[in-house]
Each structure stands twice: as C-alpha cells, then as structure tokens.
Design a protein around this motif. Structure first.
Motif, PDB file in Angstrom:
ATOM      1  N   THR A  47      -8.178   1.390  -0.381  1.00  0.00           N
ATOM      2  CA  THR A  47      -8.189   1.020   1.028  1.00  0.00           C
ATOM      3  C   THR A  47      -8.166  -0.492   1.136  1.00  0.00           C
ATOM      4  N   LYS A  48      -7.821  -0.973   2.311  1.00  0.00           N
ATOM      5  CA  LYS A  48      -7.811  -2.418   2.530  1.00  0.00           C
ATOM      6  C   LYS A  48      -9.199  -3.011   2.310  1.00  0.00           C
ATOM      7  N   GLN A  49     -10.220  -2.325   2.756  1.00  0.00           N
ATOM      8  CA  GLN A  49     -11.583  -2.822   2.591  1.00  0.00           C
ATOM      9  C   GLN A  49     -11.954  -2.919   1.117  1.00  0.00           C
ATOM     10  N   GLU A  50     -11.528  -1.961   0.324  1.00  0.00           N
ATOM     11  CA  GLU A  50     -11.800  -2.005  -1.118  1.00  0.00           C
ATOM     12  C   GLU A  50     -11.105  -3.191  -1.770  1.00  0.00           C
ATOM     13  N   TYR A  95       0.852  -1.186   0.000  1.00  0.00           N
ATOM     14  CA  TYR A  95       0.000   0.000   0.000  1.00  0.00           C
ATOM     15  C   TYR A  95       0.893   1.243   0.000  1.00  0.00           C
ATOM     16  N   ALA A  96       1.333   1.618  -1.176  1.00  0.00           N
ATOM     17  CA  ALA A  96       2.156   2.796  -1.400  1.00  0.00           C
ATOM     18  C   ALA A  96       1.962   3.188  -2.858  1.00  0.00           C
ATOM     19  N   ARG A  97       2.535   4.334  -3.251  1.00  0.00           N
ATOM     20  CA  ARG A  97       2.331   4.809  -4.619  1.00  0.00           C
ATOM     21  C   ARG A  97       3.649   5.214  -5.262  1.00  0.00           C
ATOM     22  N   VAL A  98       3.695   5.150  -6.579  1.00  0.00           N
ATOM     23  CA  VAL A  98       4.816   5.679  -7.348  1.00  0.00           C
ATOM     24  C   VAL A  98       4.252   6.644  -8.379  1.00  0.00           C
ATOM     25  N   ILE A  99       4.813   7.846  -8.428  1.00  0.00           N
ATOM     26  CA  ILE A  99       4.380   8.809  -9.436  1.00  0.00           C
ATOM     27  C   ILE A  99       5.589   9.316 -10.210  1.00  0.00           C
ATOM     28  N   LYS A 100       5.328   9.811 -11.413  1.00  0.00           N
ATOM     29  CA  LYS A 100       6.362  10.427 -12.235  1.00  0.00           C
ATOM     30  C   LYS A 100       6.071  11.915 -12.342  1.00  0.00           C
ATOM     31  N   LEU A 160      -2.757   5.968   0.060  1.00  0.00           N
ATOM     32  CA  LEU A 160      -3.881   6.820   0.447  1.00  0.00           C
ATOM     33  C   LEU A 160      -4.576   6.312   1.701  1.00  0.00           C
ATOM     34  N   ASP A 161      -4.563   5.000   1.911  1.00  0.00           N
ATOM     35  CA  ASP A 161      -5.129   4.431   3.133  1.00  0.00           C
ATOM     36  C   ASP A 161      -4.103   4.584   4.248  1.00  0.00           C
ATOM     37  N   ARG A 162      -4.254   5.620   5.049  1.00  0.00           N
ATOM     38  CA  ARG A 162      -3.258   5.918   6.073  1.00  0.00           C
ATOM     39  C   ARG A 162      -3.138   4.817   7.124  1.00  0.00           C
ATOM     40  N   ASN A 163      -4.184   4.051   7.321  1.00  0.00           N
ATOM     41  CA  ASN A 163      -4.131   2.957   8.293  1.00  0.00           C
ATOM     42  C   ASN A 163      -3.351   1.758   7.767  1.00  0.00           C
ATOM     43  N   LYS A 164      -3.099   1.737   6.465  1.00  0.00           N
ATOM     44  CA  LYS A 164      -2.428   0.592   5.852  1.00  0.00           C
ATOM     45  C   LYS A 164      -1.137   0.984   5.116  1.00  0.00           C
ATOM     46  N   MET A 172       3.104   4.766  13.216  1.00  0.00           N
ATOM     47  CA  MET A 172       3.061   6.108  13.792  1.00  0.00           C
ATOM     48  C   MET A 172       2.901   7.100  12.648  1.00  0.00           C
ATOM     49  N   LYS A 173       2.405   8.285  12.958  1.00  0.00           N
ATOM     50  CA  LYS A 173       2.323   9.304  11.923  1.00  0.00           C
ATOM     51  C   LYS A 173       3.646  10.052  11.884  1.00  0.00           C
ATOM     52  N   PRO A 174       4.046  10.524  10.719  1.00  0.00           N
ATOM     53  CA  PRO A 174       5.312  11.259  10.631  1.00  0.00           C
ATOM     54  C   PRO A 174       5.294  12.502  11.509  1.00  0.00           C
ATOM     55  N   GLU A 175       6.413  12.756  12.175  1.00  0.00           N
ATOM     56  CA  GLU A 175       6.536  13.909  13.062  1.00  0.00           C
ATOM     57  C   GLU A 175       7.647  14.838  12.561  1.00  0.00           C
ATOM     58  N   LYS A 176       7.490  16.135  12.795  1.00  0.00           N
ATOM     59  CA  LYS A 176       8.440  17.130  12.294  1.00  0.00           C
ATOM     60  C   LYS A 176       9.811  16.957  12.944  1.00  0.00           C
ATOM     61  N   ALA A 177      10.839  17.102  12.105  1.00  0.00           N
ATOM     62  CA  ALA A 177      12.207  16.946  12.584  1.00  0.00           C
ATOM     63  C   ALA A 177      13.162  17.662  11.640  1.00  0.00           C
ATOM     64  N   VAL A 178      14.374  17.853  12.104  1.00  0.00           N
ATOM     65  CA  VAL A 178      15.466  18.361  11.266  1.00  0.00           C
ATOM     66  C   VAL A 178      16.482  17.239  11.105  1.00  0.00           C
TER      67      VAL A 178
END
Length: 359
Positions: free
Chosen positions: A178-181, A133-138, A149-153, A307-313
């Motif tokens: 989504t996983k359900q789809e 569950y990820a994407r590749v774009i050009k 797009l499914d943040r839970n997956k 976990m959700k991404p958190e701000k960092a340097v």
C-alpha cells in the motif's frame, strides 16, 4: 555498496554470489526510491536512471542524493526531444482537435519503458523496474500484468500500452504494497526522497493549466444537444472535455455538462448530466498484453484511472474495437484510454475515438 558492471550478473564478494542486475527509473520521489531500496534488499545489483523530459526537471538533485545514499550508480538520460515529439506535441494537438489525451500513457508507452529496455540492454541488465503500483506474474510460461493490491493506488491503467515482451523483464515491487507501507519503509530507512512531493499527472505543465498555454482560438457555438438550439458561444474547443460542468460560460435553469465536442463544426454540445452517461464507444490503437482466443470477449473495462472496472463486451474488428458497457458509464471521452481487465489481469486497451449517443 552495490557495484556496477557490464555483465548481466555482478559478483558480490561479501556473499560470494552472483547478483542479478536491474535498472530502476528514479524520479526522486518516494515510490521509485523505495523500489530501488527493496530491490537492493533482494540482493540485486541496482542502477538508477533519471529521465530529463523537459527543461528544469524537478527533483533531479534529490534523485542524485537518493542514489548516493543507496550507493548506486545513477544514469542521466536527456529525452527532451522525444518527449516533446511523442508526448507534449500530441497532448496540445489533441486538445486542438477536441479530444482529451492522456500524456502519462503516452510517456510510458513511447518514452520511459523503451528507454529502460535500451539502458538495460546497454549495461547488461536482465531486468528493469519502476515505482508503479501494479504487478507482474508468470503463469504457465507466460507473463501477465495485474492490478496493484492497493486498489486506491493501482496504476495498471497507465501501463496497458507497453510492449508485451517487456513483461518478462519488468519488476514492480510496489504492487504488493500500500502507499502507506511504502511511506513507512522510506521513513524507517531514512531515504532522502521521503520528503519529495507526490508526482503530478501532467508533469510538464508545472502546475499551470493546459488551456492557459493556448493562443486565442476561433469562437464557435455552444449547442443544447437535446434541442439543437444554440445557447451560447465558446472561445475554443480546447477549453472543454466530455463530462465537464464548470467553465462552460452559459447560464441555464439546470446544470449543464459537456456531452460532445465536434471539431468539424467547431461546436460544443451541452445538456443534462443524464446525457453524459453512455454505453457504447469505439477504440483504436489497440495494444494487447495477452493472446486473444476470440474476437469477442466479456470483460471489465476502465475508461479513466480513478474508477473501478465495469462489465462490458468488447468486439474486435479490423484492429479496432467496439465496447458496450452492461450499464451506462459517465463520460467516455475521445482521446482517453479504455483498458480491459479479466479479474486482476490487464488484457490490453486502446484509445477512445468516438461515442454512440442518441442525439
């Protein structure tokens, strides 16, 4: 029926068009099976591959049944030797050294994706695909890995370590779903694998606990980090990971958490939950999926899958990086991976080596 061939494109007599060929990693599970099905719906010539990674792999017969149902060729690749060398042995060696490795990332980086590329080249396929569950774009001639797009997956965390050059050939159909789809597609299409069990994170353990597979280890001290006082004895540092609360084996007036493991002293440090939150740590074995314009960047960072991404340097020096979170995060853990994001784009990542602590 989708016919196989040796050229990058396959001629489809029914539609009088040439079909792009793609190799799909098929585990027998619903995700990879729906991936193959969706690519066929896009009029691509699909061939599957099942990886034998350890003895008695689950779902191999289900993968064969699904391939037969879809009418595609299924390659069987025996990768047990390489899987043992690059995944299983580093996994157990990591725990012996007091770190917590991530076998899924190792497998994707060193086993699955290089093998998919090899098979694609061998059979003349321009593309390869997985059920992640990820994407590749050009964009502007460059390829980028994005969160699903499914943040839970979303599984982009596990893919940061792949070769950047693979992105131009990688297709990830499930990233938009989504996983359900996906489950619903399998159900409506009567794909056999819809009854398969979900994949487990450490597949080769086969539902066993990793620490059950270690021989008795040397005992060592359990130390209260804030005071330096020895408050107990452990039965091996492999039994512990940063942030662990259960199975510590020491009674206390307050809940104890593992905050540090020191293999040089064979010591486990414990303290309050507050001590498990840290802002700074170091990363090596960096892999970048984008071209960096500078050696210091503000981004978002994940230090574990859930976990959700958190701000960092992130500051890069001599192929290593220092990560400083905007606010302390729970249990940055040596051996685990830190993955860097800019919005949805995966910039890259690396393996956590050490944390900065105030004791």
């Amino acid at each position: 029926m989708v016919h196989s061939g040796t050229s990058p494109k396959v001629y489809n007599k029914l539609y009088h068009v040439e079909m792009e060929k793609v190799v799909v990693a098929m585990s027998g599970g619903v995700d990879s099976s729906v991936t193959a099905y969706l690519l066929m719906k896009k009029e691509m010539a699909v061939e599957g591959v099942f990886f034998i990674l350890f003895d008695n792999p689950p779902n191999i017969e289900l993968a064969k049944k699904t391939a037969n149902f879809l009418g595609i060729k299924l390659h069987i690749e025996d990768l047990r030797d390489n899987f043992k060398k690059y995944v299983i042995e580093p996994f157990f060696d990591g725990y012996r050294r007091g770190i917590t490795p991530n076998p899924c990332i190792l497998c994707n980086s060193y086993i699955k994706f290089p093998t998919l590329k090899k098979i694609a080249d061998k059979i003349g396929a321009n593309y390869f695909s997985t059920g992640h569950y990820a994407r590749v774009i050009k964009k502007n001639g460059n390829y980028f890995l994005l969160r699903g797009l499914d943040r839970n997956k979303d599984q982009s965390y596990f893919l940061y370590g792949i070769n950047k050059l693979f992105l131009s050939q990688l297709i990830l159909p499930l990233g938009e779903l989504t996983k359900q789809e996906v489950k619903e597609i399998a159900k409506q299409s009567h794909i056999p694998s819809k009854i398969a069990e979900e994949s487990v994170e450490i597949c080769f353990l086969k539902n066993r606990k990793y620490y059950e597979m270690f021989k008795p280890a040397t005992q060592g001290p359990i130390i209260e980090a804030s005071t330096g006082r020895i408050i107990g004895q452990h039965r091996g540092i492999h039994l512990f990971t940063i942030g662990q609360r259960k199975r510590i084996g020491v009674s206390s007036q307050y809940p104890l958490y593992v905050v540090k493991i020191d293999p040089s002293k064979n010591a486990v440090y414990v303290d309050t939950k507050e001590k498990v939150f840290m802002k700074e740590f170091y990363v090596n074995e960096l892999n970048w999926l984008v071209e960096l314009e500078k050696h210091k960047l503000s981004c978002e960072v994940k230090i574990r899958y859930a976990m959700k991404p958190e701000k960092a340097v992130v500051k890069i020096v001599n192929e290593k990086a220092k990560v400083v979170f905007e606010s302390p995060q729970f249990a940055p853990t040596p051996g685990q991976s830190a993955v860097f994001y800019s919005d949805d784009i995966v910039l890259g990542g690396g393996v956590i080596t050490e944390t900065v602590q105030d004791f």
